[in-house]
Motif scaffolding. Structure first.
Motif, short mmCIF file in Angstrom:
data_model
loop_
_atom_site.label_atom_id
_atom_site.label_comp_id
_atom_site.label_asym_id
_atom_site.label_seq_id
_atom_site.Cartn_x
_atom_site.Cartn_y
_atom_site.Cartn_z
N ILE A 261 0.84 -1.20 0.00
CA ILE A 261 0.00 0.00 0.00
C ILE A 261 0.87 1.26 0.00
CG2 ILE A 261 -1.73 1.31 1.30
CD1 ILE A 261 -2.70 -1.43 2.42
N THR A 262 1.88 1.27 0.85
CA THR A 262 2.78 2.42 0.93
C THR A 262 3.50 2.66 -0.38
OG1 THR A 262 3.11 2.05 3.30
CG2 THR A 262 4.77 3.38 2.16
N ARG A 263 4.02 1.59 -0.97
CA ARG A 263 4.77 1.73 -2.24
C ARG A 263 3.86 2.20 -3.36
NH1 ARG A 263 7.62 -2.85 -4.54
NH2 ARG A 263 8.51 -1.18 -5.80
N ARG A 265 1.26 4.08 -3.22
CA ARG A 265 0.96 5.49 -3.06
C ARG A 265 2.17 6.37 -3.36
NH1 ARG A 265 -2.82 4.47 2.31
NH2 ARG A 265 -4.75 4.10 1.14
N GLU A 266 3.38 5.82 -3.18
CA GLU A 266 4.58 6.55 -3.56
C GLU A 266 4.72 6.61 -5.08
OE1 GLU A 266 7.60 4.33 -1.63
OE2 GLU A 266 7.37 5.33 0.32
N VAL A 267 4.44 5.49 -5.74
CA VAL A 267 4.56 5.43 -7.20
C VAL A 267 3.44 6.19 -7.88
CG1 VAL A 267 4.45 3.84 -9.17
CG2 VAL A 267 5.82 3.24 -7.17
N LEU A 268 2.25 6.14 -7.31
CA LEU A 268 1.07 6.75 -7.92
C LEU A 268 0.33 7.56 -6.83
CD1 LEU A 268 -0.08 6.62 -10.81
CD2 LEU A 268 -1.67 4.88 -10.01
N PRO A 269 0.74 8.80 -6.60
CA PRO A 269 0.18 9.58 -5.49
C PRO A 269 -1.33 9.75 -5.52
CG PRO A 269 2.20 10.59 -6.29
CD PRO A 269 1.86 9.48 -7.26
N VAL A 270 -1.97 9.59 -6.70
CA VAL A 270 -3.42 9.73 -6.78
C VAL A 270 -4.13 8.70 -5.90
CG1 VAL A 270 -3.78 8.18 -8.75
CG2 VAL A 270 -5.31 10.14 -8.42
N LEU A 271 -3.42 7.64 -5.48
CA LEU A 271 -4.02 6.61 -4.64
C LEU A 271 -4.01 6.97 -3.16
CD1 LEU A 271 -2.65 3.36 -6.34
CD2 LEU A 271 -4.92 4.42 -6.60
N HIS A 272 -3.40 8.07 -2.78
CA HIS A 272 -3.44 8.51 -1.38
C HIS A 272 -4.89 8.70 -0.97
CE1 HIS A 272 0.68 9.01 -0.02
NE2 HIS A 272 0.99 9.44 -1.24
N GLY A 273 -5.25 8.12 0.15
CA GLY A 273 -6.61 8.26 0.65
C GLY A 273 -7.58 7.23 0.12
#
Length: 361
Positions: A261-263, A265-273
């Motif tokens: 999950i952390t990785r 969101r780092e690769v694809l910031p649009v997945l934050h939240g």
């Protein structure tokens, strides 16, 4: 050829795909699954139907190319036969390039793809634009390929099950191997059975983990960063996977799922939240050859093997199923030597390199 009776042991992707291919040829098919459809590794989340890099061409890459290019029509036939949508889409894939060395290699592969893929798909180096559904790229460049597709693993299995039943096939939890012919498609347990039968280790289970997020990007291409697949599915979810663990303390999800999950969101910031809907873990069958294993069980007449999908099971299933059905029902053996159980038994030699084009395989 007269109709034959075939029992398929295992209702994962290889078992159900082979059963469907057999039923299309008029075989009377029953599937035995002692747990549930997709109870093993096939019941996962990711569903990335992605090619290996277009270089160092070998039997594995050639057969994979054939399977990926036939997949759209194959899954469309399954969909229409049973009415259940497998959520297949050839959406392509984006990969970030880390540095100038990676960029140089990607450009060489771009040239190779023009020859090896023969216009059926493209592998291109493109500039990053900073779009929301685009991985961060240190070099400012991305690989874009149009061969990669996605499918919902669970929907695909349900689609195959309904298509098989529409053709008169049965799926149940009880039964025996006979009468008739038998296909063993029993995942990593089947590899253990083979190893015990022949007295040598022919493969093992490898744990994989994945997570499912709520984020609607259903038409978007896949994202691939080293060791990480991000797959937007047609139901408004995004799957992220997967790990490869040869040893593990528990077969269920653990802290490595949180790392995914952390990785992502780092690769694809649009997945934050994005809400986490599910964490999944399963044991995938990896043959010693690291390729699918399909064909006759050596020294056991009337028995056949469909195993070793590991990370390529859904991508390779259409061609593996059709080749095995050709052998069982029609007696046509067109299975490349690298994938035969006999080859695995002889030493699990890696696929040999050769100069043939995909159309020759």
């Amino acid at each position: 050829m007269a109709s034959v009776d075939v029992t398929v042991c295992g209702a994962g992707i290889f078992g159900l795909s082979t059963a469907w291919a057999l039923a299309k040829r008029g075989a009377r098919v029953r599937v035995i699954e002692t747990r549930a459809i997709g109870a093993g590794a096939s019941g996962g989340l990711v569903g990335a139907l992605a090619p290996h890099a277009p270089e160092a061409w070998n039997e594995m890459k050639a057969l994979q190319f054939r399977s990926l290019t036939m997949a759209a029509a194959w899954w469309d036939e399954v969909h229409h036969a049973g009415g259940a949508d497998p959520l297949y889409l050839r959406a392509g894939r984006l990969q970030p390039l880390a540095d100038s060395a990676a960029l140089e290699l990607a450009r060489a592969r771009e040239t190779a793809a023009r020859d090896l893929w023969q216009g059926a798909a493209e592998w291109r180096v493109i500039p990053a634009t900073g779009a929301p559904w685009e991985p961060a790229s240190p070099s400012g460049w991305l690989i874009s390929d149009t061969l990669t597709a996605r499918i919902s693993p669970r929907q695909a299995l349900a689609s195959l099950a309904q298509a098989l039943r529409a053709r008169g096939g049965t799926i149940g939890q009880e039964g025996t191997d006979g009468p008739g012919l038998v296909v063993h498609a029993t995942g990593y347990e089947g590899l253990a059975e083979l190893s015990a039968h022949f007295g040598r280790k022919l493969g093992a289970g490898v744990k994989g983990q994945a997570v499912l997020l709520r984020h609607d990007a259903r038409e978007a291409p896949q994202i691939y960063a080293p060791g990480l697949h991000i797959v937007a599915h047609g139901d408004g979810t995004v799957a992220v996977g997967s790990t490869s663990e040869s040893t593990w303390e528990t077969p269920g999800p653990d802290a490595q799922a949180e790392t995914l999950i952390t990785r992502a969101r780092e690769v694809l910031p649009v997945l934050h939240g994005a809400e986490v809907l599910e964490r999944w873990a399963g044991i995938r069958p990896r043959a010693k050859s690291r390729s699918p294993v399909i064909g006759a069980w050596p020294g056991r007449p009337g028995h056949f093997i469909a195993n070793g999908g590991f990370k390529t099971g859904f991508g390779m299933a259409p061609v593996c199923a059709e080749l095995l059905a050709d052998l069982i029902v029609e007696g046509r053996d067109m299975i490349p030597a690298a994938f035969l159980p006999a080859t695995l038994l002889q030493g699990a030699l890696p696929p040999r390199r050769f100069a043939a084009h995909p159309r020759d395989i």
